[in-house]
Design an enzyme around this catalytic site. Structure first.
Site, PDB file in Angstrom:
ATOM      1  N   SER A  36       0.852  -1.192   0.000  1.00  0.00           N
ATOM      2  CA  SER A  36       0.000   0.000   0.000  1.00  0.00           C
ATOM      3  C   SER A  36       0.885   1.239   0.000  1.00  0.00           C
ATOM      4  O   SER A  36       2.115   1.138   0.051  1.00  0.00           O
ATOM      5  CB  SER A  36      -0.899   0.007   1.236  1.00  0.00           C
ATOM      6  OG  SER A  36      -0.124   0.328   2.372  1.00  0.00           O
ATOM      7  N   LYS A  37       0.235   2.381  -0.049  1.00  0.00           N
ATOM      8  CA  LYS A  37       0.929   3.675  -0.075  1.00  0.00           C
ATOM      9  C   LYS A  37       2.005   3.791   1.017  1.00  0.00           C
ATOM     10  O   LYS A  37       3.012   4.464   0.828  1.00  0.00           O
ATOM     11  CB  LYS A  37      -0.094   4.806   0.133  1.00  0.00           C
ATOM     12  CG  LYS A  37      -0.701   5.287  -1.163  1.00  0.00           C
ATOM     13  CD  LYS A  37       0.106   6.441  -1.745  1.00  0.00           C
ATOM     14  CE  LYS A  37      -0.029   6.578  -3.237  1.00  0.00           C
ATOM     15  NZ  LYS A  37       1.183   6.289  -3.989  1.00  0.00           N
ATOM     16  N   ARG A  38       1.726   3.131   2.147  1.00  0.00           N
ATOM     17  CA  ARG A  38       2.694   3.201   3.249  1.00  0.00           C
ATOM     18  C   ARG A  38       4.073   2.709   2.830  1.00  0.00           C
ATOM     19  O   ARG A  38       5.084   3.089   3.391  1.00  0.00           O
ATOM     20  CB  ARG A  38       2.240   2.319   4.428  1.00  0.00           C
ATOM     21  CG  ARG A  38       1.133   2.873   5.254  1.00  0.00           C
ATOM     22  CD  ARG A  38       0.790   1.902   6.366  1.00  0.00           C
ATOM     23  NE  ARG A  38       0.372   0.599   5.851  1.00  0.00           N
ATOM     24  CZ  ARG A  38       0.978  -0.546   6.085  1.00  0.00           C
ATOM     25  NH1 ARG A  38       2.030  -0.583   6.851  1.00  0.00           N
ATOM     26  NH2 ARG A  38       0.533  -1.669   5.569  1.00  0.00           N
TER      27      ARG A  38
END
Ligand code: GLU
Length: 497
Positions: free
Chosen positions: A260-262
């Site tokens: 994910s974006k993380r």
């Protein structure tokens, strides 16, 4: 019923334009594309935009652009057309409605008038009595069709539900990646195929499309495996052949959590803008869950298109490994000729950094080829060339890195190093100022001066290139040219001791 194996291979990638094309979606697209190519089949792109609140035309365009950048040419779909269109779900609403009406007329679907409150109450009661069947209680299933129609005509709100045969039994998904996956009949209720707002549900629209489009293999993320028994119910109601399913694993970040974006960049665009080559990126993504033999890491597009098979797709989650992507990108860069590197990477990057003018070049092509030969092994992503070339564009007034000057020029005896280097370089004929001749002219100087090579070359490098991290010295000075090299040494001399 025809088996999907008897039909010519037709696969589809069906992104929802609710965001950009992310790494997981791109990998699904690649598998579909490669499967179609390896089986001389048809690769279809369909835009699943039935969620009007989250789908946008802008996202559709971004996805099409990303697909083109990835080089995943589609045989049918937006912009190319085809015999099974339209290829956007919002343009197919009449088809879904007709399919639902046909099912109602055949007694395979029915109108449901239960209010959300009634549904919630039924569920609560089922929980209280520990009913093993917790789904829709089939309240409206036996309303006589004429009565149901009259209520619809009178304007009563309704949904449309599929009538799952009571004796259907467990549903087995024969999955090409996961093997047979059995879903308990108790988990299947008469689910909604049309909502009260008149829109079809994903499970219905997808199956209507897949069956009308003759899809033989549904290759998609395994987050959809749990939808598959319901979709099989729709195929059975429609009397359409059930395709082969292949649910591919999730992509995880290095911490083992869903990518994910993380974890950093997740969209295809971000990787394009960061300077990865499309071929290398496709090669890398193809290896996330697939490998021809478990070892090979370089699988060019044509090999992928020839050798891809579902048998070699792993059901285990794949971990995104930035280092491996970088190394594959480097391999593709090293495979380029110097000239190719110059035309595809170096000059465009220098232009985008404003170092080279648009439409023309400041030097002849052999200059860029030489620069390419020294930058190629030092390039991981395309913009790397900018920082490493900048010193060549600063004329006589190269920016001198302060720390490098302190360490390499502002030291005892450096004046004699720079003076001797200047003499050796000035003695070369103007048309002989070439890397080999430069290296040969400088070679004996440290010994003549009684100093070590590191100190001598350090002072010269900082004077001519401005810092210590420039590419090899001989070619760098050739690229600068004799006059500029000498002028830069003259400029650094006052700093020397
Ligand atoms: N639009 C769905 C998605 O993006 C497609 C799922 C499918 O391939 O059936 O997840």
């Amino acid at each position: 019923m025809t088996s999907s194996e008897d039909r010519p291979v037709r696969v589809r990638f069906a992104p929802s334009p609710t965001g950009k094309l992310h790494v997981g979606g791109a990998r699904t697209a690649i598998f579909n594309w490669a499967f179609a190519r390896a089986n001389h089949g048809t690769f279809i792109l369909r835009i699943d935009d039935t969620d009007p609140t989250r789908s946008t035309e802008e996202n559709t365009q971004i996805i099409l652009r990303a697909m083109r950048w990835l080089g995943l040419d589609w045989d049918e779909g937006p912009e190319v057309g085809g015999d099974f269109g339209p290829y956007k779900q919002t343009d197919r609403m009449d088809l879904y409605r007709k399919a639902a009406m046909d099912l109602i007329h055949e007694g395979k679907a029915y109108y449901c008038f239960c209010s959300p409150e009634k549904l919630a109450e039924d569920k609560r009661q089922a929980q209280l009595r520990h009913d093993p069947f917790q789904g829709y209680q089939r309240t409206c299933r036996n309303i006589p069709p004429a009565e149901a129609q009259a209520r619809v005509d009178a304007g009563e709100p309704y949904t449309i539900r599929i009538k799952v045969p009571l004796d259907r039994g467990d549903v087995v998904v024969h999955d090409a990646v996961h093997g047979d996956v059995t879903f308990n009949a108790k988990e299947l209720d008469d689910f909604i195929i049309f909502r009260s707002d008149g829109t079809p549900t994903y499970n219905f629209a997808t199956v209507v499309d897949d069956s009308m489009m003759g899809i033989t293999h549904v290759i998609r993320g395994d987050d959809h495996l749990s939808n598959t028994p319901r979709q099989i119910m729709v195929y059975e109601a429609l009397g359409a052949p059930v395709p082969t399913f292949a649910h591919i694993s999730m992509i995880l970040g290095p911490d083992g959590k869903k990518l994910s974006k993380r974890h950093g960049a997740t969209s295809v665009e971000e990787y394009r803008d960061a300077g990865y080559l499309s071929d290398a990126f496709v090669n890398y993504l193809a290896l996330l869950g697939w490998s021809p033999d478990g070892e090979t890491t370089i699988v060019p597009r044509d090999v992928l298109a020839r050798e891809f098979s579902l048998e070699h797709v792993s059901k285990n989650p794949a971990t995104f490994d930035q280092k491996k992507l970088d190394s594959i990108n480097q391999t593709y860069i090293m495979a380029m000729s110097d000239h190719e590197f110059s035309e595809k990477i170096l000059v465009p990057e220098l232009r985008s950094a404003g170092l080279e003018p648009e439409g023309t070049t400041l030097h002849d092509s052999s200059w860029y080829d030489l620069l390419s030969s020294i930058l190629k092994p030092r390039t991981t992503v395309m913009p790397d060339v900018i920082g490493k070339s900048r010193f060549l564009y600063e004329g006589d007034e190269v920016a001198l890195d302060e720390k490098s000057v302190q360490k390499n020029i502002a030291k005892p005896d450096t004046r004699s190093y720079l003076t001797a280097a200047r003499e050796a370089l000035a003695a070369l004929p103007a048309d002989g100022f070439k890397a080999d001749a430069i290296d040969a002219a400088l070679e004996p100087v440290p010994e003549q001066l009684g100093t070590n090579k590191r100190k001598f070359y350090g002072a010269l490098r900082v004077a001519a290139c401005g810092n210590m991290v420039s590419p090899p010295l001989g070619p760098s000075l050739e690229l600068l040219g004799q006059a500029c090299t000498l002028a830069r040494i003259d400029r650094a001399l006052p700093l020397a001791q």
